[in-house]
Design an enzyme around this catalytic site. Structure first.
Site, PDB file in Angstrom:
ATOM      1  N   ASN A   1       0.949 -25.421   6.274  1.00  0.00           N
ATOM      2  CA  ASN A   1      -0.427 -25.006   6.557  1.00  0.00           C
ATOM      3  C   ASN A   1      -1.400 -26.173   6.655  1.00  0.00           C
ATOM      4  OD1 ASN A   1       0.502 -24.802   3.711  1.00  0.00           O
ATOM      5  ND2 ASN A   1      -1.682 -24.635   3.282  1.00  0.00           N
TER       6      ASN A   1
ATOM      7  N   HIS B   1      -4.164 -11.663   7.541  1.00  0.00           N
ATOM      8  CA  HIS B   1      -5.425 -12.321   7.921  1.00  0.00           C
ATOM      9  C   HIS B   1      -5.217 -13.683   8.581  1.00  0.00           C
ATOM     10  CE1 HIS B   1      -6.227 -15.387   4.621  1.00  0.00           C
ATOM     11  NE2 HIS B   1      -5.284 -14.688   4.037  1.00  0.00           N
TER      12      HIS B   1
ATOM     13  N   CYS C   1      -7.227 -23.614  -0.791  1.00  0.00           N
ATOM     14  CA  CYS C   1      -7.033 -23.468  -2.238  1.00  0.00           C
ATOM     15  C   CYS C   1      -7.303 -24.774  -2.958  1.00  0.00           C
ATOM     16  CB  CYS C   1      -5.621 -23.032  -2.526  1.00  0.00           C
ATOM     17  SG  CYS C   1      -4.787 -22.387  -1.109  1.00  0.00           S
TER      18      CYS C   1
END
Ligand SMILES: *Cc1c(COP(=O)(O)O)cnc(C)c1O
Length: 385
Positions: free
Chosen positions: A151, A201, A325
């Site tokens: 990611n 999402h 995060c």
């Protein structure tokens, strides 16, 4: 002010057709899918339709899809579920140094419960070596968990190659495919995985909804204990509007992902090339070609990524320093450290992730604003002297 959203790896906007399809399930079709009466059965039908759409996207059986609250729950379920189901067989798990926190922290938790975890390094481009997986396997290994695409830096891992190794050794393979489902064609049988995590999402579906693909016959202890929902694999009343929305998102992605990917690849390569031409002392992070169509991750030497972000945000441009995060923590990204970036370069990195709606004008606006920001910050930086 112009607004440019280049943080699609953190989340994507809900597709209007998805939002529209969800609407009736909040008020009109509100039954509990476990209820016997017609209200319940109508909701149940919607949930099962969505399951079929997800299964079609992944090339799995509908029964192999378990709905969850998102990518994090799917990752937790895969790791803990297999660990506790197979704890009599073995206590060893293999993963990589660049996993999402949902996998890393679950491994840390399992370590506290007595499991042993081998964390494989990656090369400078962020690739896991399938041979290293083979060498790390012991007779106590019960699970290998390697993400499909990273990611932060966008590198796509050789999962099919890794699956050849795990299959030969008879060990379960889990992949966190949250960044690839709905973006890259995935067929679970071609990939060869036993478990696969996804999150709505990240492909224009609603937040708080995900799924775990569990190959038929895979032994797994439920993560949420409760009712008999999801064939006893996850207690709790299904998030009916969310699941319906994810089904529609899966259907749209199946049709359109090829176009999205071609569009994004063009803009991605343009952005990478132009940054490298217009701004000195920049480095592309991740693999040059085996990477997500929408990911551009650049280290800007001598300056802090956070300062660049702040300046971009004031101009309406949204990007990220890595994962959503780890924003807010001062530690450099574990992914950039794992690919060998020194601390200073890891701190000076920015991730731009494009979406299907990103335009050439958006990229040109960024390319106009970015060089003076970098120049200004470098003038003030003690590191560039
Ligand atoms: C976003 C993300 C997750 C977490 O998914 P949520 O649905 O937000 O819980 C897990 N893994 C990867 C690779 C991600 O990008």
């Amino acid at each position: 002010m112009r607004k440019v959203y280049l943080d699609n790896a953190a989340t994507t906007p809900t597709h209007p057709k998805v939002a529209e399809a969800m609407q009736p399930y909040y008020s009109k079709i509100f039954g509990n899918p476990s209820s016997f009466h017609s209200f319940g059965q109508e909701a149940k039908k919607a949930v099962e339709d969505a399951r079929e759409k997800l299964a079609a996207l992944l090339g799995s059986q509908p029964e192999e899809i378990v709905f969850t609250s998102g990518g994090t729950e799917s990752d937790n379920t895969a790791l803990e579920g297999v660990a506790y189901a197979l704890e009599k067989k073995g206590d060893h798990i293999i993963t990589s140094a660049i996993e999402h926190h949902a996998v890393i922290e679950t491994c840390e938790f399992l370590k506290m419960r007595g499991f042993k975890v081998t964390c494989l390094p990656v090369n400078q481009e962020g690739l896991v070596d399938p041979e290293a997986v083979r060498q790390a396997i012991t007779d106590k290994t019960i699970l290998v968990s390697i993400m499909h695409a990273n990611n932060e830096i966008g590198t796509i891992e050789p999962i099919a190659e890794i699956a050849k190794v795990t299959k030969e050794k008879g060990i379960y393979l889990h992949t966190d495919a949250v960044q690839t489902v709905g973006h890259i064609p995935i067929k679970v049988n071609e990939l060869g995985v036993d478990l696969l995590s996804l999150s709505a999402h990240k492909f224009y579906g609603p937040k708080g909804t995900g799924a775990l693909y569990i190959r038929k016959g895979t032994r797994l202890v439920p993560f949420l204990h409760g009712g008999a929902q999801e064939r006893n694999r996850r207690g709790s009343t299904e998030n009916v509007p969310g699941v319906v929305g994810m089904g529609v998102a899966a259907e749209i992605a199946a049709k359109e992902m090829k176009d999205w990917s071609e569009h994004e690849t063009k803009l991605r390569d343009y952005l990478i090339k132009e940054i490298q031409t217009r701004i000195p002392n920049t480095l592309l992070n991740g693999h040059p070609t085996q990477r997500l169509a929408n990911n551009v991750n650049i280290s800007f030497k001598f300056i802090e990524g956070e300062s660049i972000l702040l300046n971009l945000d004031m101009l309406g441009i949204a990007a990220s320093t890595g994962s959503a995060c780890s924003s807010g923590s001062l530690d450099p990204s574990h992914v950039l450290l794992a690919i060998g970036r020194p601390h200073e370069e890891a701190h000076g990195s920015i991730r731009f992730t494009l979406g299907k709606e990103t335009t050439k004008e958006d990229i040109d606006y960024l390319l106009k604003e970015l060089p003076p920001i970098v120049e200004k910050l470098r003038k003030m930086s003690p590191l560039s002297k």
